[in-house]
Design an enzyme around this catalytic site. Structure first.
Site, PDB file in Angstrom:
ATOM      1  CG  ASN A   1      -6.650  -0.797   0.921  1.00 39.32           C
ATOM      2  OD1 ASN A   1      -5.911  -0.366   0.048  1.00 39.32           O
ATOM      3  ND2 ASN A   1      -6.197  -1.235   2.086  1.00 39.32           N
TER       4      ASN A   1
ATOM      5  CG  HIS B   1      -3.240   3.580   1.752  1.00 44.46           C
ATOM      6  ND1 HIS B   1      -3.758   3.064   0.583  1.00 44.46           N
ATOM      7  CD2 HIS B   1      -3.241   2.564   2.652  1.00 44.46           C
ATOM      8  CE1 HIS B   1      -4.058   1.794   0.767  1.00 44.46           C
ATOM      9  NE2 HIS B   1      -3.748   1.466   2.010  1.00 44.46           N
TER      10      HIS B   1
ATOM     11  CB  CYS C   1      -0.954   0.011   1.182  1.00 40.73           C
ATOM     12  SG  CYS C   1      -2.085  -1.406   1.195  1.00 40.73           S
TER      13      CYS C   1
END
Length: 328
Positions: free
Chosen positions: A285, A255, A118
């Site tokens: 996500n 993020h 990520c």
């Protein structure tokens, strides 16, 4: 005080692509003990996009790349480098970046992937800025692209409802700055990792172990505990390196993992959610794709404007985390 001319990596284009298939939370209630309310209350996610059968990470990345070239108004033949941040490549090798290079006909660009889960886009952005500052490249495309739907365990309700597929891209151009925080472009980078915490978020497969892609495994509570503190710290460090503070920030583009992490980090930074670009409700996500997706959405809808100060931060498996401060 005398000013020194420096080379900055300035954003000149952005683009993104989301697969056509939209999956609402309700879809998971058919096979899992979950509900729309349960997913929303814990993550802020309402829907996500999943790649179609045969649609791979490189396909998403190529479409985002073309969109970025269009907004920049430049040709692919002007690119010196292409960096793709991904943890879900089409193949073990070659890199997704080489597939993008071929797909957009950027014959003059060298191309490689960065894998920091990520945090991948922050790592890729930092590396792209360094290449430009060193004179190794003058124009670099940085892409985050993922098909996390391919590594989901669809029986694990704590993880499979959180992730989505997508791609976002930016183009960085070498431009002269005065060496002050008023310059446009990347102003500072702060990167970290801690391999001791690798068991908090990992995939249980790979070339050297099972010979399979494996499934994502996560200790959600532990990741959450580390996330807010580490994200706020890295953002503050990056701002400090640029000679700036949280009060100078126009936009936090975080993020997009979980709305509670995003809210907690903003609060720790002393910033209002009005200064945060949030897309997690629509994308889920998307790992390394989430920041460039949010940047592109925010710029496309007119919120992010030329001259705005942006801090972007991410944390992912590794653990790997970091922040970049840039002026749009």
């Amino acid at each position: 005080m005398s000013q020194n001319t420096v080379t900055r990596a300035v954003v000149i284009g952005h683009g993104h692509y989301l697969p056509e298939r939209v999956v609402e939370n309700e879809a998971f209630t058919q096979t899992l003990d979950t509900s729309d309310e349960w997913i929303k209350s814990r993550s802020g996610i309402e829907r996500r996009h999943f790649a179609a059968e045969g649609e791979m990470t490189s396909h998403l990345a190529i479409k985002a790349a073309r969109a970025a070239l269009e907004t920049a108004g430049v040709g692919a033949d002007t690119l010196d480098a292409i960096i793709v941040a991904t943890s879900t490549p089409d193949l073990t090798f070659p890199s997704v970046a080489t597939m993008v290079q071929d797909g957009i006909d950027a014959g003059g660009a060298f191309a490689f992937d960065v894998q920091a889960v990520c945090a991948g886009f922050v790592y890729a952005l930092g590396n792209a800025s360094a290449l430009i500052a060193a004179g190794q490249a003058r124009r670099v495309m940085v892409i985050g692209a993922e098909t996390f739907s391919r590594i989901m365990d669809w029986t694990d309700r704590s993880t499979c409802v959180l992730f989505g597929d997508g791609a976002g891209a930016i183009i960085l151009d070498a431009q002269s700055g005065n060496g002050t925080s008023d310059d446009r472009g990347v102003l500072s980078v702060d990167l970290h990792s801690d391999g001791k915490l690798r068991d908090l978020l990992y995939v249980d497969g790979g070339v050297g172990t099972t010979g399979t892609a494996g499934y994502l495994r996560m200790q959600g509570n532990q990741v959450f505990r580390h996330a807010v503190e580490k994200l706020a710290d890295t953002a503050n460090t990056a701002l400090s390196r640029a000679g700036l503070g949280a009060g100078d920030v126009d936009w936090v583009v975080p993020h997009q993992a979980n709305i509670r992490i995003i809210q907690g980090t903003a609060k720790k930074l002393g910033l209002s959610m009005d200064n945060v670009i949030v897309t997690v409700q629509d994308h889920g996500n998307t790992s390394a794709a989430s920041i460039p997706l949010a940047l592109s959405v925010g710029a496309a809808d007119g919120r992010i404007k030329k001259g705005d100060l942006i801090v972007t931060e991410a944390i992912g498996g590794g653990l790997a985390w970091g922040a970049v401060v840039l002026r749009w």
